[in-house]
Design a protein around this motif. Structure first.
Motif, PDB file in Angstrom:
ATOM      1  N   ILE A  22       0.863  -1.180   0.000  1.00 47.21           N
ATOM      2  CA  ILE A  22       0.000   0.000   0.000  1.00 47.21           C
ATOM      3  C   ILE A  22       0.903   1.233   0.000  1.00 47.21           C
ATOM      4  N   PRO A  23       0.860   2.072  -1.039  1.00 45.15           N
ATOM      5  CA  PRO A  23       1.715   3.266  -1.077  1.00 45.15           C
ATOM      6  C   PRO A  23       1.230   4.340  -0.116  1.00 45.15           C
ATOM      7  N   TYR A  24       2.150   5.188   0.316  1.00 42.85           N
ATOM      8  CA  TYR A  24       1.821   6.264   1.250  1.00 42.85           C
ATOM      9  C   TYR A  24       1.135   7.424   0.522  1.00 42.85           C
ATOM     10  N   GLY A  25       0.272   8.138   1.238  1.00 37.24           N
ATOM     11  CA  GLY A  25      -0.315   9.364   0.725  1.00 37.24           C
ATOM     12  C   GLY A  25      -1.691   9.195   0.120  1.00 37.24           C
ATOM     13  N   TYR A  26      -2.141  10.254  -0.547  1.00 39.84           N
ATOM     14  CA  TYR A  26      -3.470  10.285  -1.162  1.00 39.84           C
ATOM     15  C   TYR A  26      -3.368   9.822  -2.606  1.00 39.84           C
ATOM     16  N   HIS A  27      -4.242   8.916  -3.015  1.00 40.36           N
ATOM     17  CA  HIS A  27      -4.209   8.373  -4.375  1.00 40.36           C
ATOM     18  C   HIS A  27      -5.625   8.256  -4.921  1.00 40.36           C
ATOM     19  N   GLU A  28      -5.759   8.530  -6.211  1.00 43.73           N
ATOM     20  CA  GLU A  28      -7.022   8.322  -6.906  1.00 43.73           C
ATOM     21  C   GLU A  28      -6.875   7.138  -7.848  1.00 43.73           C
ATOM     22  N   THR A  29      -7.844   6.234  -7.818  1.00 40.38           N
ATOM     23  CA  THR A  29      -7.826   5.045  -8.667  1.00 40.38           C
ATOM     24  C   THR A  29      -9.166   4.926  -9.382  1.00 40.38           C
ATOM     25  N   PRO A  30      -9.250   4.058 -10.391  1.00 43.44           N
ATOM     26  CA  PRO A  30     -10.531   3.860 -11.079  1.00 43.44           C
ATOM     27  C   PRO A  30     -11.640   3.393 -10.140  1.00 43.44           C
ATOM     28  N   LYS A  31     -11.274   2.839  -8.993  1.00 43.98           N
ATOM     29  CA  LYS A  31     -12.285   2.350  -8.048  1.00 43.98           C
ATOM     30  C   LYS A  31     -12.470   3.281  -6.855  1.00 43.98           C
ATOM     31  N   GLY A  32     -11.913   4.493  -6.936  1.00 46.88           N
ATOM     32  CA  GLY A  32     -12.099   5.453  -5.860  1.00 46.88           C
ATOM     33  C   GLY A  32     -10.787   5.900  -5.250  1.00 46.88           C
ATOM     34  N   ALA A  33     -10.855   6.983  -4.478  1.00 47.23           N
ATOM     35  CA  ALA A  33      -9.663   7.540  -3.839  1.00 47.23           C
ATOM     36  C   ALA A  33      -9.428   6.911  -2.471  1.00 47.23           C
ATOM     37  N   PHE A  34      -8.164   6.953  -2.025  1.00 48.94           N
ATOM     38  CA  PHE A  34      -7.850   6.470  -0.685  1.00 48.94           C
ATOM     39  C   PHE A  34      -6.667   7.239  -0.138  1.00 48.94           C
ATOM     40  N   LEU A  35      -6.498   7.173   1.178  1.00 48.45           N
ATOM     41  CA  LEU A  35      -5.395   7.851   1.865  1.00 48.45           C
ATOM     42  C   LEU A  35      -4.729   6.862   2.814  1.00 48.45           C
ATOM     43  N   CYS A  36      -3.407   6.776   2.724  1.00 45.17           N
ATOM     44  CA  CYS A  36      -2.630   5.942   3.636  1.00 45.17           C
ATOM     45  C   CYS A  36      -1.663   6.832   4.384  1.00 45.17           C
ATOM     46  N   ASP A  37      -1.803   6.929   5.707  1.00 44.58           N
ATOM     47  CA  ASP A  37      -0.894   7.711   6.539  1.00 44.58           C
ATOM     48  C   ASP A  37      -0.503   6.877   7.758  1.00 44.58           C
ATOM     49  N   GLY A  85       5.267   3.896   2.508  1.00 43.24           N
ATOM     50  CA  GLY A  85       4.017   3.190   2.725  1.00 43.24           C
ATOM     51  C   GLY A  85       4.163   1.893   3.502  1.00 43.24           C
ATOM     52  N   ILE A  86       3.237   0.972   3.256  1.00 43.28           N
ATOM     53  CA  ILE A  86       3.194  -0.315   3.971  1.00 43.28           C
ATOM     54  C   ILE A  86       3.803  -1.396   3.080  1.00 43.28           C
ATOM     55  N   TRP A  87       4.749  -2.135   3.636  1.00 49.08           N
ATOM     56  CA  TRP A  87       5.436  -3.204   2.910  1.00 49.08           C
ATOM     57  C   TRP A  87       5.161  -4.545   3.578  1.00 49.08           C
ATOM     58  N   GLY A 273       1.643  13.957  -3.057  1.00 50.63           N
ATOM     59  CA  GLY A 273       0.392  13.883  -2.313  1.00 50.63           C
ATOM     60  C   GLY A 273      -0.044  15.244  -1.807  1.00 50.63           C
ATOM     61  N   PHE A 274       0.932  16.054  -1.336  1.00 49.36           N
ATOM     62  CA  PHE A 274       0.597  17.387  -0.835  1.00 49.36           C
ATOM     63  C   PHE A 274       0.101  18.279  -1.965  1.00 49.36           C
TER      64      PHE A 274
END
Length: 327
Positions: A22-37, A85-87, A273-274
């Protein structure tokens, strides 16, 4: 309790045992946005550690479809690496190692639960090998070339260690001692496996072997020092860019003075992300006010409430600064 596993990839040393899931930060994908912090990472790892079974890595999310789903690997541990992010620490199957070694698969695709209120990731459900991940920009599993900090000389040293019956992480002193122990047998090193690993001809002398190992060690040390200097320079450049991004966001009224330290930390860890945050955030400080107008907002619309909630801004703080201006 954290699961801590020590593994050596005996199937193929070029296939990593740690992969980004899971990568760090805010991301937009075809299935919706998500935030990993940091909060997301803590929740995801806590949920994983509560499991008794290892988490499967399958092919193309076959486990989720209910079809026959052979494992490509098993996740033994999740690790939070800050801006990376998460490894996951992975135990690969022989079949998956073959696919990855042939570059037939290069990426993973995670399936996770996102909290509706703030789009933060809170639980990892599944990981799959794929060549069409929905998340753009993830670290590929296999990517030889630029960015591979393990040079060829270091690989040769590991092969020599293995031939001599030493651990992969054997020190220079341990390797040289093992070579010295062979000296008593004959003036010529007869172990052809050692010579092949070092790139020397059959019949090379003990002095040639020792000299080659010393040269390899020097090359490895020089590259390590260069990598350190490059990382130091990158850090300084990232800090400068972060200052500029935060200053621009404050100028546009996207940040309150109280958010400056938080924003600087975020921009240093994840500049891209910022930038997304600054581009999409609504102004929280009114700019260009009419002189003498000290009227503050009397209410907050639903859109602003949602933005405030995602940024961790209380209604009192928003009302305090939204209509404020310099004297």
């Amino acid at each position: 309790m954290t699961k801590r596993i020590t593994m050596i990839n005996t199937l193929d040393p070029d296939i990593p045992l740690e992969i980004q899931v899971i990568p760090y930060g805010y991301h937009e994908t075809p299935k919706g946005a998500f935030l990993c912090d940091e909060e997301s990472a803590a929740l995801v790892i806590e949920a994983f550690n509560s499991r008794q079974n290892d988490m499967v890595i399958d092919y193309e999310h076959q486990t989720m479809s209910g079809a026959e789903a052979p494992a490509a690997g098993w996740i033994k541990e999740l690790i939070y690496k800050g801006s990376e992010g998460i490894w996951a620490r992975v135990e690969w199957t022989a079949r998956a190692v073959q696919y990855l070694g042939n570059r037939e698969y290069r990426y993973v695709s995670p399936v996770f639960v996102v909290r509706v209120s703030d789009a933060k990731v809170v639980n990892l459900l599944n990981v799959a090998l794929t060549n069409q991940p929905n998340i753009d920009g993830m670290v590929p599993i296999v990517n030889k070339g630029v960015g591979d900090t393990k040079n060829e000389e270091a690989r040769k040293m590991e092969k020599v260690s293995a031939v001599l019956g030493l651990p992969e992480a054997a020190t220079e002193r341990e390797i040289l001692k093992a070579v010295e122990d062979l000296k008593g047998q004959t003036q010529v090193i007869a172990n052809n496996d050692v010579l092949a690993a070092l790139g020397l001809k059959e019949g090379s002398s003990q002095s040639e072997v020792v000299g080659t190992i010393m040269a390899m060690k020097q090359a490895d040390t020089s590259i390590t020092g260069l990598i350190g200097r490059v990382k130091e320079l990158e850090g300084k450049l990232n800090a400068k860019e972060a200052d500029e991004l935060v200053a621009m966001a404050m100028k546009e009224g996207k940040l309150t003075p109280a958010q400056k330290d938080w924003a600087k930390d975020y921009a240093v860890r994840d500049a891209e992300g910022f930038k997304v945050f600054a581009a999409k955030a609504l102004p929280v400080i009114v700019t260009g006010e009419i002189a003498g107008d000290t009227t503050k907002p009397t209410g907050i619309d639903e859109t602003q409430k949602m933005v405030n909630k995602m940024l961790g801004i209380s209604e009192a703080t928003y009302n305090k600064y939204a209509g404020a201006k310099e004297a």
